[in-house]
Design a protein around this motif. Structure first.
Motif, PDB file in Angstrom:
ATOM      1  N   GLU A   6       0.825  -1.210   0.000  1.00  0.00           N
ATOM      2  CA  GLU A   6       0.000   0.000   0.000  1.00  0.00           C
ATOM      3  C   GLU A   6       0.864   1.266   0.000  1.00  0.00           C
ATOM      4  OE1 GLU A   6      -2.346  -3.361   1.623  1.00  0.00           O
ATOM      5  OE2 GLU A   6      -0.332  -2.553   1.983  1.00  0.00           O
ATOM      6  N   HIS A   9       2.205   1.726  -3.520  1.00  0.00           N
ATOM      7  CA  HIS A   9       1.157   2.191  -4.434  1.00  0.00           C
ATOM      8  C   HIS A   9       0.870   3.677  -4.237  1.00  0.00           C
ATOM      9  CE1 HIS A   9      -0.601  -2.121  -5.059  1.00  0.00           C
ATOM     10  NE2 HIS A   9       0.538  -1.913  -5.718  1.00  0.00           N
ATOM     11  N   LEU A  10       0.839   4.116  -2.976  1.00  0.00           N
ATOM     12  CA  LEU A  10       0.587   5.532  -2.706  1.00  0.00           C
ATOM     13  C   LEU A  10       1.767   6.389  -3.179  1.00  0.00           C
ATOM     14  CD1 LEU A  10      -1.398   7.562  -1.636  1.00  0.00           C
ATOM     15  CD2 LEU A  10      -0.512   7.187   0.681  1.00  0.00           C
ATOM     16  N   SER A  13       1.396   6.859  -6.797  1.00  0.00           N
ATOM     17  CA  SER A  13       0.337   7.835  -7.093  1.00  0.00           C
ATOM     18  C   SER A  13       0.853   9.255  -6.963  1.00  0.00           C
ATOM     19  CB  SER A  13      -0.864   7.631  -6.155  1.00  0.00           C
ATOM     20  OG  SER A  13      -1.481   6.398  -6.420  1.00  0.00           O
ATOM     21  N   VAL A  29       3.898  10.229   1.724  1.00  0.00           N
ATOM     22  CA  VAL A  29       3.261   9.033   2.296  1.00  0.00           C
ATOM     23  C   VAL A  29       3.389   9.037   3.809  1.00  0.00           C
ATOM     24  CG1 VAL A  29       3.271   6.508   2.395  1.00  0.00           C
ATOM     25  CG2 VAL A  29       3.566   7.656   0.197  1.00  0.00           C
ATOM     26  N   VAL A  32       0.857  11.437   5.121  1.00  0.00           N
ATOM     27  CA  VAL A  32      -0.491  10.839   5.105  1.00  0.00           C
ATOM     28  C   VAL A  32      -0.645   9.877   6.279  1.00  0.00           C
ATOM     29  CG1 VAL A  32      -2.008   9.248   3.843  1.00  0.00           C
ATOM     30  CG2 VAL A  32      -0.859  11.121   2.623  1.00  0.00           C
ATOM     31  N   ASP A  33       0.405   9.122   6.558  1.00  0.00           N
ATOM     32  CA  ASP A  33       0.368   8.155   7.655  1.00  0.00           C
ATOM     33  C   ASP A  33       0.117   8.832   9.003  1.00  0.00           C
ATOM     34  OD1 ASP A  33       0.688   5.537   8.855  1.00  0.00           O
ATOM     35  OD2 ASP A  33       2.662   6.222   9.545  1.00  0.00           O
TER      36      ASP A  33
END
Length: 199
Positions: A6, A9-10, A13, A29, A32-33
């Motif tokens: 995951e 993938h992020l 993106s 990322v 975001v986490d």
């Protein structure tokens, strides 16, 4: 693979965005986490709403959430002067100066034979066929001073030769190769004031 699937993938993106490399994507990322779930949901909702609601103005091609953008629909704007720009970023830059009172025409790109971008691939035909009429007195070509910008400017100038419209270009105290989006408002104001008439 050193990251969870995951995570990778992020990262991929984020790397779809211009100027975002692997290191920047990795930082995003991690950011975001550390976000709360409600903030992530709000972020995702804003992305979805943007893609759903933002469209191109049916008159000028600028980005808007309406059929016709506020600039084209405003009675306060001088529709006899059209400023031709490459993209919406340039419109926003001109608007920040508060100097230009006319309307815009957004091409959505520049002619570039190397990249196989031809005149019919960008929004030029509607400028000549739909927008330049007896009420239009001046077309200002405000494209970046690059090879592609010069090619596109000359093409537009040629198309407008048979009309009674005055064609001008921004004064190039703007450095060759500079992008309009990175110029300060004062430079843009001077470029508008000192524009050169081509016809």
């Amino acid at each position: 693979m050193i990251y969870p699937e995951e995570f990778e993938h992020l990262m991929e993106s984020f790397q779809m965005l211009p100027g975002v490399g692997e290191k920047s994507a990795e930082r995003y990322v991690y950011a975001v986490d550390s976000m709360e779930n409600d903030k992530i949901e709000e972020f995702a909702k804003n992305l979805a709403q943007f893609k759903k609601n933002i469209k191109r103005c049916s008159v000028c091609g600028h980005i808007t959430n309406k059929e016709i953008c506020p600039i084209c629909s405003s009675d306060a704007r001088d529709s006899s002067t059209i400023c031709v720009v490459e993209d919406s970023k340039s419109v926003f830059m001109f608007e920040k100066t508060g100097k230009f009172e006319g309307v815009y025409h957004v091409l959505g790109g520049l002619i570039s034979p190397v990249d196989e971008v031809n005149p019919e691939d960008i929004n030029i035909s509607s400028l000549v066929q739909k927008r330049v009429n007896d009420n239009v007195k001046e077309v200002i070509i405000a494209l970046n001073p690059s090879i592609e910008g010069e090619t596109t400017s000359l093409y537009i100038q040629k198309l407008l030769e048979k009309t009674n419209v005055k064609v001008s270009r921004l004064s190039y105290g703007i450095p060759m190769g500079a992008d309009i989006e990175y110029l300060d408002p004062l430079t843009i104001i001077r470029a508008i004031d000192d524009r050169k008439f081509l016809s």
